[in-house]
Design a protein around this motif. Structure first.
Motif, PDB file in Angstrom:
ATOM      1  N   VAL A 203       0.761  -1.198   0.176  1.00  0.00           N
ATOM      2  CA  VAL A 203       0.164   0.031   0.024  1.00  0.00           C
ATOM      3  C   VAL A 203       0.862   1.223   0.130  1.00  0.00           C
ATOM      4  CG1 VAL A 203      -0.270   0.024   2.436  1.00  0.00           C
ATOM      5  CG2 VAL A 203      -1.883   1.391   1.167  1.00  0.00           C
ATOM      6  N   ARG A 204       1.767   1.380   0.717  1.00  0.00           N
ATOM      7  CA  ARG A 204       2.794   2.492   0.702  1.00  0.00           C
ATOM      8  C   ARG A 204       3.350   2.902  -0.551  1.00  0.00           C
ATOM      9  NH1 ARG A 204       4.515   4.555   5.009  1.00  0.00           N
ATOM     10  NH2 ARG A 204       4.330   2.809   6.308  1.00  0.00           N
ATOM     11  N   ILE A 205       3.818   1.700  -1.453  1.00  0.00           N
ATOM     12  CA  ILE A 205       4.286   1.944  -2.645  1.00  0.00           C
ATOM     13  C   ILE A 205       3.614   2.729  -3.489  1.00  0.00           C
ATOM     14  CG2 ILE A 205       5.516   0.986  -4.627  1.00  0.00           C
ATOM     15  CD1 ILE A 205       7.001  -0.973  -2.507  1.00  0.00           C
ATOM     16  N   LEU A 206       2.142   2.058  -3.327  1.00  0.00           N
ATOM     17  CA  LEU A 206       1.146   2.518  -4.510  1.00  0.00           C
ATOM     18  C   LEU A 206       0.903   3.940  -3.919  1.00  0.00           C
ATOM     19  CD1 LEU A 206      -0.535   1.822  -6.960  1.00  0.00           C
ATOM     20  CD2 LEU A 206      -2.211   0.991  -5.295  1.00  0.00           C
ATOM     21  N   ALA A 207       0.376   4.118  -2.659  1.00  0.00           N
ATOM     22  CA  ALA A 207      -0.052   5.269  -2.392  1.00  0.00           C
ATOM     23  C   ALA A 207       0.852   6.486  -2.520  1.00  0.00           C
ATOM     24  CB  ALA A 207      -0.416   5.184  -0.804  1.00  0.00           C
ATOM     25  N   GLU A 208       2.217   6.323  -2.395  1.00  0.00           N
ATOM     26  CA  GLU A 208       3.165   7.356  -2.311  1.00  0.00           C
ATOM     27  C   GLU A 208       3.257   7.768  -3.784  1.00  0.00           C
ATOM     28  OE1 GLU A 208       6.546   6.226  -0.050  1.00  0.00           O
ATOM     29  OE2 GLU A 208       5.679   6.682   1.822  1.00  0.00           O
ATOM     30  N   ALA A 209       3.365   6.695  -4.925  1.00  0.00           N
ATOM     31  CA  ALA A 209       3.421   7.074  -6.080  1.00  0.00           C
ATOM     32  C   ALA A 209       2.465   7.875  -6.773  1.00  0.00           C
ATOM     33  CB  ALA A 209       3.611   5.637  -6.997  1.00  0.00           C
ATOM     34  N   LEU A 210       1.214   7.861  -5.848  1.00  0.00           N
ATOM     35  CA  LEU A 210       0.136   8.363  -6.266  1.00  0.00           C
ATOM     36  C   LEU A 210      -0.119   9.822  -5.708  1.00  0.00           C
ATOM     37  CD1 LEU A 210      -2.517   5.819  -6.765  1.00  0.00           C
ATOM     38  CD2 LEU A 210      -1.501   7.182  -8.703  1.00  0.00           C
ATOM     39  N   GLY A 211       1.036  10.107  -4.820  1.00  0.00           N
ATOM     40  CA  GLY A 211       1.023  11.540  -4.228  1.00  0.00           C
ATOM     41  C   GLY A 211       0.383  11.540  -2.689  1.00  0.00           C
ATOM     42  N   ALA A 212       0.083  10.589  -2.065  1.00  0.00           N
ATOM     43  CA  ALA A 212      -0.509  10.124  -0.737  1.00  0.00           C
ATOM     44  C   ALA A 212       0.596   9.920   0.084  1.00  0.00           C
ATOM     45  CB  ALA A 212      -1.395   9.210  -0.842  1.00  0.00           C
ATOM     46  N   LYS A 213       0.425  10.192   1.528  1.00  0.00           N
ATOM     47  CA  LYS A 213       1.454   9.817   2.466  1.00  0.00           C
ATOM     48  C   LYS A 213       0.669   8.626   3.415  1.00  0.00           C
ATOM     49  CE  LYS A 213       2.978  14.552   2.810  1.00  0.00           C
ATOM     50  NZ  LYS A 213       3.261  15.707   3.832  1.00  0.00           N
ATOM     51  N   VAL A 214       1.577   7.715   3.670  1.00  0.00           N
ATOM     52  CA  VAL A 214       1.216   6.627   4.515  1.00  0.00           C
ATOM     53  C   VAL A 214       1.743   6.570   5.853  1.00  0.00           C
ATOM     54  CG1 VAL A 214       0.850   4.173   4.409  1.00  0.00           C
ATOM     55  CG2 VAL A 214       0.471   5.226   2.396  1.00  0.00           C
ATOM     56  N   THR A 215       0.923   6.288   6.990  1.00  0.00           N
ATOM     57  CA  THR A 215       1.526   6.052   8.161  1.00  0.00           C
ATOM     58  C   THR A 215       0.722   4.817   8.800  1.00  0.00           C
ATOM     59  OG1 THR A 215      -0.012   7.579   9.381  1.00  0.00           O
ATOM     60  CG2 THR A 215       2.084   8.248   8.447  1.00  0.00           C
ATOM     61  N   TYR A 216       1.590   4.111   9.603  1.00  0.00           N
ATOM     62  CA  TYR A 216       0.980   3.079  10.220  1.00  0.00           C
ATOM     63  C   TYR A 216       1.097   2.976  11.732  1.00  0.00           C
ATOM     64  CZ  TYR A 216       0.568  -1.811  12.155  1.00  0.00           C
ATOM     65  OH  TYR A 216       0.219  -2.945  13.024  1.00  0.00           O
ATOM     66  N   ASP A 217      -0.087   2.929  12.432  1.00  0.00           N
ATOM     67  CA  ASP A 217       0.038   2.805  13.982  1.00  0.00           C
ATOM     68  C   ASP A 217      -0.138   1.453  14.519  1.00  0.00           C
ATOM     69  OD1 ASP A 217      -0.669   3.175  16.512  1.00  0.00           O
ATOM     70  OD2 ASP A 217      -2.104   4.822  16.539  1.00  0.00           O
ATOM     71  N   PRO A 218       1.078   0.931  15.023  1.00  0.00           N
ATOM     72  CA  PRO A 218       0.997  -0.384  15.518  1.00  0.00           C
ATOM     73  C   PRO A 218       0.100  -0.514  16.728  1.00  0.00           C
ATOM     74  CG  PRO A 218       2.977   0.687  16.101  1.00  0.00           C
ATOM     75  CD  PRO A 218       2.217   1.571  15.186  1.00  0.00           C
ATOM     76  N   GLY A 219      -0.125   0.524  17.530  1.00  0.00           N
ATOM     77  CA  GLY A 219      -1.057   0.490  18.832  1.00  0.00           C
ATOM     78  C   GLY A 219      -2.344   0.029  18.049  1.00  0.00           C
ATOM     79  N   THR A 220      -3.006   0.725  17.093  1.00  0.00           N
ATOM     80  CA  THR A 220      -4.451   0.571  16.830  1.00  0.00           C
ATOM     81  C   THR A 220      -4.638  -0.298  15.407  1.00  0.00           C
ATOM     82  OG1 THR A 220      -4.178   2.510  15.405  1.00  0.00           O
ATOM     83  CG2 THR A 220      -4.938   2.848  17.740  1.00  0.00           C
ATOM     84  N   ARG A 221      -3.320  -0.727  15.012  1.00  0.00           N
ATOM     85  CA  ARG A 221      -3.080  -1.323  13.819  1.00  0.00           C
ATOM     86  C   ARG A 221      -3.932  -0.948  12.458  1.00  0.00           C
ATOM     87  NH1 ARG A 221      -1.705  -6.868  14.575  1.00  0.00           N
ATOM     88  NH2 ARG A 221      -2.919  -7.580  13.057  1.00  0.00           N
ATOM     89  N   THR A 222      -3.665   0.413  12.450  1.00  0.00           N
ATOM     90  CA  THR A 222      -4.312   1.402  11.503  1.00  0.00           C
ATOM     91  C   THR A 222      -3.151   1.801  10.536  1.00  0.00           C
ATOM     92  OG1 THR A 222      -5.895   2.056  13.039  1.00  0.00           O
ATOM     93  CG2 THR A 222      -5.653   3.347  11.063  1.00  0.00           C
ATOM     94  N   VAL A 223      -3.565   1.591   9.275  1.00  0.00           N
ATOM     95  CA  VAL A 223      -2.791   2.189   8.104  1.00  0.00           C
ATOM     96  C   VAL A 223      -3.602   3.324   7.527  1.00  0.00           C
ATOM     97  CG1 VAL A 223      -1.930   1.824   5.813  1.00  0.00           C
ATOM     98  CG2 VAL A 223      -2.019   0.045   7.441  1.00  0.00           C
TER      99      VAL A 223
END
Length: 228
Positions: A203-223
């Motif tokens: 997801v990170r590679i695809l999103a960043e290629a489309l100009g979006a930013k991706v973060t992951y919260d291991p506590g809530t398991r949320t991308v």
């Protein structure tokens, strides 16, 4: 203090040529380390055979200390399956290899905190080697030997899928057997997996290629994907 985007940009060029799994893992390691108050720099990614031979010559036929026992073709760096890291100092223009440094003042060496996060992502640490310890070195080999890599063997689609799930925090098993190449505007972006007419890609590679930013919260398991 440097922003996360500033920290990531300093490593972007060095991780660009890595295997997609290593690239995703390196980005995630940068983010997790930053969240702990420890900015890091990926100092080495993929090396060419010539670059590896030049490094091997250091301390032998060329000046400097010996830093590797691997000739060209005998390092996981040559196959995009390894990275080296260092601690990025607050100024952003210098790094530290001081393994006792505690820049975040939590009474735990920053280096050890980074290594701990790296192992959670599936990296193996050169500091655990019994001989010729390589403390900045991290690798994900998929169980492949150098001999197998030289012969052209590469990670299977299932191995890639499982590692991406681990990096993205998804424990659900996906049975996959079809590997595909994902392109963006005709240019290869990454490798993916197709199962039951669903394409799985990092997801990170695809999103960043489309100009979006991706973060992951291991506590809530949320991308979290944020588009401009």
């Amino acid at each position: 203090m440097l922003t996360l985007d500033q920290v990531k940009s300093k490593s972007a060029e060095r991780i660009a040529g890595l295997h997609p799994v290593l690239r995703a893992a390196a980005n995630e390691l940068i983010e997790r380390s930053y969240a702990k108050g420890i900015p890091i720099l990926i100092t080495q990614g993929t090396r060419t055979i010539a670059e590896q031979n030049a490094l091997y010559a250091q301390g032998r036929s060329k000046p400097g200390p010996i830093v590797t026992n691997a000739r060209g073709g005998a390092s996981y760096h040559n196959y995009g399956l390894a990275i080296d890291f260092a601690l990025l100092l607050p100024s952003g223009d210098a790094v530290s290899w001081d393994m006792k440094r505690d820049g975040d003042k939590d009474r735990t060496a920053d280096w050890n905190e980074v290594v701990t996060e790296a192992k959670k992502l599936g990296f193996r640490w050169g500091g655990d080697w019994k001989t010729f310890k390589d403390y900045p070195h991290l690798q994900i080999t998929f169980g492949l030997t150098i001999k197998e890599l030289r012969a052209g063997k590469r990670p299977t689609a299932q191995q890639v899928s499982e590692m991406l799930q681990r990096i993205n925090g998804d424990d659900d098993k996906v049975d996959t057997d079809v590997k595909v190449t994902v392109t963006l505007n005709g240019r290869k972006l990454t490798d993916g997996i197709v199962e039951d007419n669903t394409t799985y890609v990092p997801v990170r590679i695809l999103a960043e290629a489309l100009g979006a930013k991706v973060t992951y919260d291991p506590g809530t398991r949320t991308v979290d994907i944020v588009s401009e």
